[in-house]
Design an enzyme around this catalytic site. Sequence first.
Site, PDB file in Angstrom:
ATOM      1  N   LYS A  91      31.100  26.079  10.015  1.00  0.00           N
ATOM      2  CA  LYS A  91      29.793  25.397   9.984  1.00  0.00           C
ATOM      3  C   LYS A  91      28.789  26.167   9.124  1.00  0.00           C
ATOM      4  O   LYS A  91      28.129  25.600   8.256  1.00  0.00           O
ATOM      5  CB  LYS A  91      29.216  25.249  11.411  1.00  0.00           C
ATOM      6  N   ARG A 124      24.760  21.270  20.861  1.00  0.00           N
ATOM      7  CA  ARG A 124      26.089  21.604  21.368  1.00  0.00           C
ATOM      8  C   ARG A 124      26.236  21.311  22.854  1.00  0.00           C
ATOM      9  O   ARG A 124      27.092  21.884  23.516  1.00  0.00           O
ATOM     10  CB  ARG A 124      26.529  23.013  21.004  1.00  0.00           C
ATOM     11  N   ARG A 146      35.599  38.103  10.205  1.00  0.00           N
ATOM     12  CA  ARG A 146      34.264  37.736   9.719  1.00  0.00           C
ATOM     13  C   ARG A 146      33.368  38.960   9.578  1.00  0.00           C
ATOM     14  O   ARG A 146      33.376  39.859  10.392  1.00  0.00           O
ATOM     15  CB  ARG A 146      33.612  36.740  10.678  1.00  0.00           C
ATOM     16  N   ARG A 199      29.843  40.693  13.944  1.00  0.00           N
ATOM     17  CA  ARG A 199      29.016  40.095  14.991  1.00  0.00           C
ATOM     18  C   ARG A 199      29.471  40.556  16.368  1.00  0.00           C
ATOM     19  O   ARG A 199      30.662  40.624  16.634  1.00  0.00           O
ATOM     20  CB  ARG A 199      29.070  38.564  14.894  1.00  0.00           C
ATOM     21  N   ARG A 208      33.943  31.614  24.012  1.00  0.00           N
ATOM     22  CA  ARG A 208      33.204  30.662  23.171  1.00  0.00           C
ATOM     23  C   ARG A 208      34.041  29.408  22.923  1.00  0.00           C
ATOM     24  O   ARG A 208      33.512  28.296  22.894  1.00  0.00           O
ATOM     25  CB  ARG A 208      32.813  31.315  21.843  1.00  0.00           C
TER      26      ARG A 208
HETATM   27  P1  AP5 Z   1      31.652  30.522   9.800  1.00  0.00           P
HETATM   28  O1  AP5 Z   1      31.119  29.695   8.683  1.00  0.00           O
HETATM   29  O2  AP5 Z   1      30.887  31.717  10.210  1.00  0.00           O
HETATM   30  O3  AP5 Z   1      31.979  29.583  11.062  1.00  0.00           O
HETATM   31  P2  AP5 Z   1      30.994  28.911  12.123  1.00  0.00           P
HETATM   32  O4  AP5 Z   1      31.537  27.561  12.422  1.00  0.00           O
HETATM   33  O5  AP5 Z   1      29.577  29.010  11.650  1.00  0.00           O
HETATM   34  O6  AP5 Z   1      31.296  29.838  13.364  1.00  0.00           O
HETATM   35  P3  AP5 Z   1      30.300  30.525  14.396  1.00  0.00           P
HETATM   36  O7  AP5 Z   1      31.107  31.591  15.088  1.00  0.00           O
HETATM   37  O8  AP5 Z   1      29.027  30.920  13.746  1.00  0.00           O
HETATM   38  O9  AP5 Z   1      30.072  29.371  15.382  1.00  0.00           O
HETATM   39  P4  AP5 Z   1      29.539  29.496  16.776  1.00  0.00           P
HETATM   40  O10 AP5 Z   1      29.256  28.080  17.027  1.00  0.00           O
HETATM   41  O11 AP5 Z   1      30.430  30.170  17.735  1.00  0.00           O
HETATM   42  O12 AP5 Z   1      28.314  30.539  16.630  1.00  0.00           O
HETATM   43  P5  AP5 Z   1      26.749  30.323  16.535  1.00  0.00           P
HETATM   44  O13 AP5 Z   1      26.182  31.391  15.692  1.00  0.00           O
HETATM   45  O14 AP5 Z   1      26.427  28.925  16.236  1.00  0.00           O
HETATM   46  O15 AP5 Z   1      33.134  30.955   9.388  1.00  0.00           O
HETATM   47  C1  AP5 Z   1      33.861  31.892  10.163  1.00  0.00           C
HETATM   48  C2  AP5 Z   1      34.660  32.832   9.254  1.00  0.00           C
HETATM   49  O16 AP5 Z   1      35.650  32.093   8.541  1.00  0.00           O
HETATM   50  C3  AP5 Z   1      33.843  33.552   8.183  1.00  0.00           C
HETATM   51  O17 AP5 Z   1      34.374  34.847   8.025  1.00  0.00           O
HETATM   52  C4  AP5 Z   1      34.086  32.714   6.912  1.00  0.00           C
HETATM   53  O18 AP5 Z   1      33.982  33.502   5.742  1.00  0.00           O
HETATM   54  C5  AP5 Z   1      35.480  32.202   7.145  1.00  0.00           C
HETATM   55  N1  AP5 Z   1      35.728  30.856   6.622  1.00  0.00           N
HETATM   56  C6  AP5 Z   1      34.938  29.761   6.761  1.00  0.00           C
HETATM   57  N2  AP5 Z   1      35.510  28.688   6.201  1.00  0.00           N
HETATM   58  C7  AP5 Z   1      36.712  29.104   5.705  1.00  0.00           C
HETATM   59  C8  AP5 Z   1      37.790  28.465   5.027  1.00  0.00           C
HETATM   60  N3  AP5 Z   1      37.760  27.145   4.726  1.00  0.00           N
HETATM   61  N4  AP5 Z   1      38.878  29.200   4.666  1.00  0.00           N
HETATM   62  C9  AP5 Z   1      38.921  30.522   4.971  1.00  0.00           C
HETATM   63  N5  AP5 Z   1      37.941  31.179   5.608  1.00  0.00           N
HETATM   64  C10 AP5 Z   1      36.854  30.486   5.981  1.00  0.00           C
HETATM   65  O19 AP5 Z   1      26.316  30.601  18.058  1.00  0.00           O
HETATM   66  C11 AP5 Z   1      26.415  31.899  18.608  1.00  0.00           C
HETATM   67  C12 AP5 Z   1      25.871  31.901  20.037  1.00  0.00           C
HETATM   68  O20 AP5 Z   1      24.481  31.519  20.030  1.00  0.00           O
HETATM   69  C13 AP5 Z   1      26.529  30.912  20.999  1.00  0.00           C
HETATM   70  O21 AP5 Z   1      27.696  31.448  21.565  1.00  0.00           O
HETATM   71  C14 AP5 Z   1      25.391  30.703  22.022  1.00  0.00           C
HETATM   72  O22 AP5 Z   1      25.318  31.781  22.913  1.00  0.00           O
HETATM   73  C15 AP5 Z   1      24.156  30.713  21.150  1.00  0.00           C
HETATM   74  N6  AP5 Z   1      23.796  29.363  20.656  1.00  0.00           N
HETATM   75  C16 AP5 Z   1      23.754  28.939  19.361  1.00  0.00           C
HETATM   76  N7  AP5 Z   1      23.389  27.653  19.268  1.00  0.00           N
HETATM   77  C17 AP5 Z   1      23.191  27.223  20.543  1.00  0.00           C
HETATM   78  C18 AP5 Z   1      22.811  25.967  21.121  1.00  0.00           C
HETATM   79  N8  AP5 Z   1      22.589  24.880  20.345  1.00  0.00           N
HETATM   80  N9  AP5 Z   1      22.697  25.898  22.459  1.00  0.00           N
HETATM   81  C19 AP5 Z   1      22.915  26.968  23.257  1.00  0.00           C
HETATM   82  N10 AP5 Z   1      23.293  28.186  22.777  1.00  0.00           N
HETATM   83  C20 AP5 Z   1      23.430  28.308  21.436  1.00  0.00           C
HETATM   84 MG    MG Z   2      27.877  30.040  12.347  1.00  0.00          MG
END
Ligand code: AP5
Ligand code: MG
Length: 207
Positions: free
Chosen positions: A13, A88, A122, A153, A164
């Site tokens: 994402k 989410r 990552r 992270r 997660r």
């Molecule tokens: P990346 O692009 O970082 O993936 P992502 O989908 O953004 O994964 P996240 O871990 O950020 O998602 P998440 O939903 O768990 O975390 P968030 O920060 O939103 O890609 C991952 C890796 O793969 C990278 O190394 C990249 O280079 C690589 N990659 C990407 N695409 C690739 C490809 N095609 N081929 C090869 N490699 C690739 O949330 C974190 C925390 O915040 C949550 O756990 C929660 O506690 C809180 N939070 C956030 N939003 C909310 C909400 N709306 N409500 C409640 N709590 C929330």
């Molecule tokens: Mg992310």
Amino acid sequence: MNIVLLGAPGSGKGTMAQKLAVELNIPQISTGDIFRKNLREETPLGIQIKNIMASGQLVPDEITIEIVKNRLAEPDCANGYILDGFPRSLVQAAALDTFQNIDIAVNLDVDEEAIVARLSGRRFCPDCNGTFHVSTLNGANVCPACGGKLIVREDDTEATVRNRLAVYNKTTLPLVEYYTEQGKIATVDGNGSIAEVYARVISLLKK
Ligand code: AP5
Ligand code: MG
Ligand code: ZN
């Protein structure tokens, strides 16, 4: 265009949102990045959510909804935005519909083995929110975009990743049906290289 990006942790994402933001010239709104900034700066919110984030649970809906509502009211969102990591839960999605019109929800569908490989390698840049993978950094530990120091992270440990994924399956996956019922879902095969996945996403959005 008002875009929601859906997908499991590690589905790409953030990676897609960053590229789309540049190409479409609209902001990426990542709730995860907003929360991590508060953690680093030890704001009252950051202190309140520290343990929630570290364990991979969701920050309470009321807090998250309020933050997003205020952020989307800022002038840079007037011509569209990319929501990365929000909504989410069904409560968040229903709340969003009371103050915004979403055009499309892009669902990145990625195999579980690929997710584990992506998250375990990552690297994150706290200075520009850039996201990279060790396999593309040639051993360097500095951000290719801004020169900042890259970090792992705190929620990318094996136990937290597992949690997660469980939270995603239970609370976030129902949003695919929610947006399907609204006729707004577009599921994209998120396996393959970043360039391949991005080409699929952008061709879909330009239709
Ligand atoms: P990346 O692009 O970082 O993936 P992502 O989908 O953004 O994964 P996240 O871990 O950020 O998602 P998440 O939903 O768990 O975390 P968030 O920060 O939103 O890609 C991952 C890796 O793969 C990278 O190394 C990249 O280079 C690589 N990659 C990407 N695409 C690739 C490809 N095609 N081929 C090869 N490699 C690739 O949330 C974190 C925390 O915040 C949550 O756990 C929660 O506690 C809180 N939070 C956030 N939003 C909310 C909400 N709306 N409500 C409640 N709590 C929330
Ligand atoms: Mg992310
Ligand atoms: Zn950077």
